[in-house]
Design a protein around this motif. Structure first.
Motif, PDB file in Angstrom:
ATOM      1  N   ARG A  63      -4.244  13.435  -3.961  1.00  8.45           N
ATOM      2  CA  ARG A  63      -3.887  12.319  -3.073  1.00  8.45           C
ATOM      3  C   ARG A  63      -4.139  11.025  -3.832  1.00  8.45           C
ATOM      4  N   GLU A  64      -3.139  10.156  -3.831  1.00  8.73           N
ATOM      5  CA  GLU A  64      -3.214   8.884  -4.559  1.00  8.73           C
ATOM      6  C   GLU A  64      -2.889   7.746  -3.602  1.00  8.73           C
ATOM      7  N   ILE A  65      -3.715   6.705  -3.618  1.00  8.73           N
ATOM      8  CA  ILE A  65      -3.454   5.505  -2.820  1.00  8.73           C
ATOM      9  C   ILE A  65      -3.467   4.305  -3.761  1.00  8.73           C
ATOM     10  N   SER A  66      -2.390   3.530  -3.721  1.00  7.94           N
ATOM     11  CA  SER A  66      -2.297   2.355  -4.591  1.00  7.94           C
ATOM     12  C   SER A  66      -2.121   1.089  -3.760  1.00  7.94           C
ATOM     13  N   PHE A  67      -2.635  -0.001  -4.310  1.00  9.66           N
ATOM     14  CA  PHE A  67      -2.478  -1.325  -3.718  1.00  9.66           C
ATOM     15  C   PHE A  67      -1.927  -2.241  -4.803  1.00  9.66           C
ATOM     16  N   VAL A  68      -0.736  -2.776  -4.587  1.00  7.98           N
ATOM     17  CA  VAL A  68      -0.105  -3.701  -5.518  1.00  7.98           C
ATOM     18  C   VAL A  68      -0.180  -5.087  -4.889  1.00  7.98           C
ATOM     19  N   ASP A  69      -0.898  -5.992  -5.544  1.00  9.60           N
ATOM     20  CA  ASP A  69      -1.072  -7.351  -5.031  1.00  9.60           C
ATOM     21  C   ASP A  69      -0.288  -8.322  -5.915  1.00  9.60           C
ATOM     22  N   PRO A  70       0.906  -8.721  -5.459  1.00 11.24           N
ATOM     23  CA  PRO A  70       1.730  -9.617  -6.287  1.00 11.24           C
ATOM     24  C   PRO A  70       1.113 -11.002  -6.485  1.00 11.24           C
ATOM     25  N   SER A  71       0.301 -11.481  -5.549  1.00  9.65           N
ATOM     26  CA  SER A  71      -0.255 -12.832  -5.687  1.00  9.65           C
ATOM     27  C   SER A  71      -1.330 -12.893  -6.778  1.00  9.65           C
ATOM     28  N   THR A  72      -2.149 -11.854  -6.922  1.00  6.95           N
ATOM     29  CA  THR A  72      -3.169 -11.839  -7.972  1.00  6.95           C
ATOM     30  C   THR A  72      -2.729 -11.035  -9.187  1.00  6.95           C
ATOM     31  N   GLN A  73      -1.584 -10.401  -9.089  1.00 11.62           N
ATOM     32  CA  GLN A  73      -1.052  -9.527 -10.143  1.00 11.62           C
ATOM     33  C   GLN A  73      -2.085  -8.473 -10.553  1.00 11.62           C
TER      34      GLN A  73
ATOM     35  N   ARG B 203       0.861  -1.181   0.000  1.00 14.65           N
ATOM     36  CA  ARG B 203       0.000   0.000   0.000  1.00 14.65           C
ATOM     37  C   ARG B 203       0.899   1.232   0.000  1.00 14.65           C
ATOM     38  N   THR B 204       0.660   2.130  -0.949  1.00 18.84           N
ATOM     39  CA  THR B 204       1.454   3.355  -1.052  1.00 18.84           C
ATOM     40  C   THR B 204       0.508   4.540  -1.152  1.00 18.84           C
ATOM     41  N   GLU B 205       0.800   5.551  -0.348  1.00 16.90           N
ATOM     42  CA  GLU B 205       0.040   6.803  -0.422  1.00 16.90           C
ATOM     43  C   GLU B 205       1.003   7.895  -0.868  1.00 16.90           C
ATOM     44  N   ARG B 206       0.593   8.627  -1.918  1.00 17.97           N
ATOM     45  CA  ARG B 206       1.438   9.687  -2.451  1.00 17.97           C
ATOM     46  C   ARG B 206       0.611  10.966  -2.618  1.00 17.97           C
ATOM     47  N   VAL B 207       1.316  12.079  -2.647  1.00 18.84           N
ATOM     48  CA  VAL B 207       0.709  13.362  -2.994  1.00 18.84           C
ATOM     49  C   VAL B 207       1.427  13.863  -4.238  1.00 18.84           C
ATOM     50  N   LEU B 208       0.638  14.137  -5.282  1.00 17.45           N
ATOM     51  CA  LEU B 208       1.184  14.655  -6.534  1.00 17.45           C
ATOM     52  C   LEU B 208       0.923  16.153  -6.585  1.00 17.45           C
ATOM     53  N   GLY B 209       1.954  16.909  -6.858  1.00 15.94           N
ATOM     54  CA  GLY B 209       1.831  18.352  -7.045  1.00 15.94           C
ATOM     55  C   GLY B 209       1.760  18.649  -8.528  1.00 15.94           C
ATOM     56  N   CYS B 210       0.736  19.373  -8.915  1.00 15.23           N
ATOM     57  CA  CYS B 210       0.512  19.679 -10.332  1.00 15.23           C
ATOM     58  C   CYS B 210       0.464  21.185 -10.538  1.00 15.23           C
ATOM     59  N   LYS B 211       0.802  21.588 -11.725  1.00 15.52           N
ATOM     60  CA  LYS B 211       0.702  22.994 -12.114  1.00 15.52           C
ATOM     61  C   LYS B 211      -0.104  23.030 -13.397  1.00 15.52           C
ATOM     62  N   GLN B 212      -1.260  23.666 -13.332  1.00 12.63           N
ATOM     63  CA  GLN B 212      -2.173  23.741 -14.472  1.00 12.63           C
ATOM     64  C   GLN B 212      -2.361  25.199 -14.871  1.00 12.63           C
ATOM     65  N   ARG B 213      -2.595  25.430 -16.121  1.00  8.03           N
ATOM     66  CA  ARG B 213      -2.999  26.760 -16.573  1.00  8.03           C
ATOM     67  C   ARG B 213      -4.492  26.900 -16.298  1.00  8.03           C
TER      68      ARG B 213
ATOM     69  N   SER C  79      -7.463   8.007  -6.674  1.00  5.72           N
ATOM     70  CA  SER C  79      -6.953   9.348  -6.406  1.00  5.72           C
ATOM     71  C   SER C  79      -8.105  10.331  -6.326  1.00  5.72           C
ATOM     72  N   VAL C  80      -7.867  11.422  -5.603  1.00  5.09           N
ATOM     73  CA  VAL C  80      -8.849  12.489  -5.463  1.00  5.09           C
ATOM     74  C   VAL C  80      -8.099  13.805  -5.307  1.00  5.09           C
ATOM     75  N   ASN C  81      -8.679  14.849  -5.870  1.00  3.12           N
ATOM     76  CA  ASN C  81      -8.051  16.165  -5.744  1.00  3.12           C
ATOM     77  C   ASN C  81      -8.163  16.667  -4.307  1.00  3.12           C
ATOM     78  N   LEU C  82      -7.109  17.311  -3.838  1.00  5.29           N
ATOM     79  CA  LEU C  82      -7.123  17.978  -2.538  1.00  5.29           C
ATOM     80  C   LEU C  82      -7.421  19.463  -2.715  1.00  5.29           C
ATOM     81  N   SER C  83      -6.938  20.038  -3.796  1.00 11.45           N
ATOM     82  CA  SER C  83      -7.129  21.460  -4.067  1.00 11.45           C
ATOM     83  C   SER C  83      -8.552  21.712  -4.555  1.00 11.45           C
TER      84      SER C  83
END
Length: 184
Positions: free
Chosen positions: A79-89, A51-61, A95-99
């Motif tokens: 905000r992005e949350i990912s689940f990598v399951d190696p047994s089921t591949q 399980r990985t939680e990341r925050v992506l910073g973006c710059k948009q016009r 993800s959802v916007n925070l701003s």
């Protein structure tokens, strides 16, 4: 509410795609993503799911009318949350916007799974919805702009990630010395 959906296959194995997923940014096709910060990462000792939680910073016009009406700036965070399951591949990413989330939300879901012929299936959906019942005209304009921008960025993401995978796996294979296998 606006909905977006796309599905296609990458010409790489699930393992290669998931390794590539961590190298997607930065890339020249997705220059709107300027930072990626890992907030948390854990491995379930029983299932092996990462399980990985990341925050992506973006710059948009951002159009001037949006900034004037809703405040904010060209800087946006997701905000992005990912689940990598190696047994089921399978890999799922939500993800959802925070701003500007008090005005509109974009809920995105991605699924990577094995496909026939050693390929990887990609399925992406998004629901974009404004939260401003009293300002219907402004809400509709904002929702339309967000939907168009999301679709443009999704197409750029596909092109950019295809390039990342090519550079990681195809170019690496071409550069490996004769008789030496490319990275697995």
């Amino acid at each position: 509410m606006h909905y977006f959906s796309q599905s296609f296959d990458y010409d790489h194995s699930w393992a290669h795609v998931i390794i590539g997923m961590w190298h997607k940014y930065p890339n020249p096709h997705c220059s709107h993503v300027v930072t990626v910060d890992v907030v948390d990462r854990s491995v379930d000792p029983c299932s092996g799911i990462i399980r990985t939680e990341r925050v992506l910073g973006c710059k948009q016009r951002t159009p001037t009318w949006i900034v004037k009406l809703f405040g904010g700036s060209e800087d946006a965070f997701v905000r992005e949350i990912s689940f990598v399951d190696p047994s089921t591949q399978t890999t799922t990413i939500s993800s959802v916007n925070l701003s500007l989330s008090q005005f509109a939300t974009c809920h995105e879901k991605i699924l990577y799974s094995p496909a026939a012929g050693g390929r990887t299936a990609f399925h992406q959906t998004a629901e974009i919805q404004t939260r401003m019942v009293m300002w219907r005209t402004a809400a509709d304009k904002l929702e339309n702009w967000l939907a168009v921008r999301f679709e443009q960025n999704a197409q750029l993401g596909k092109v950019g990630f295809t390039d990342v995978l090519r550079q990681l796996w195809e170019d690496a294979k071409d550069k490996s010395p004769a008789g030496t296998p490319a990275p697995a």
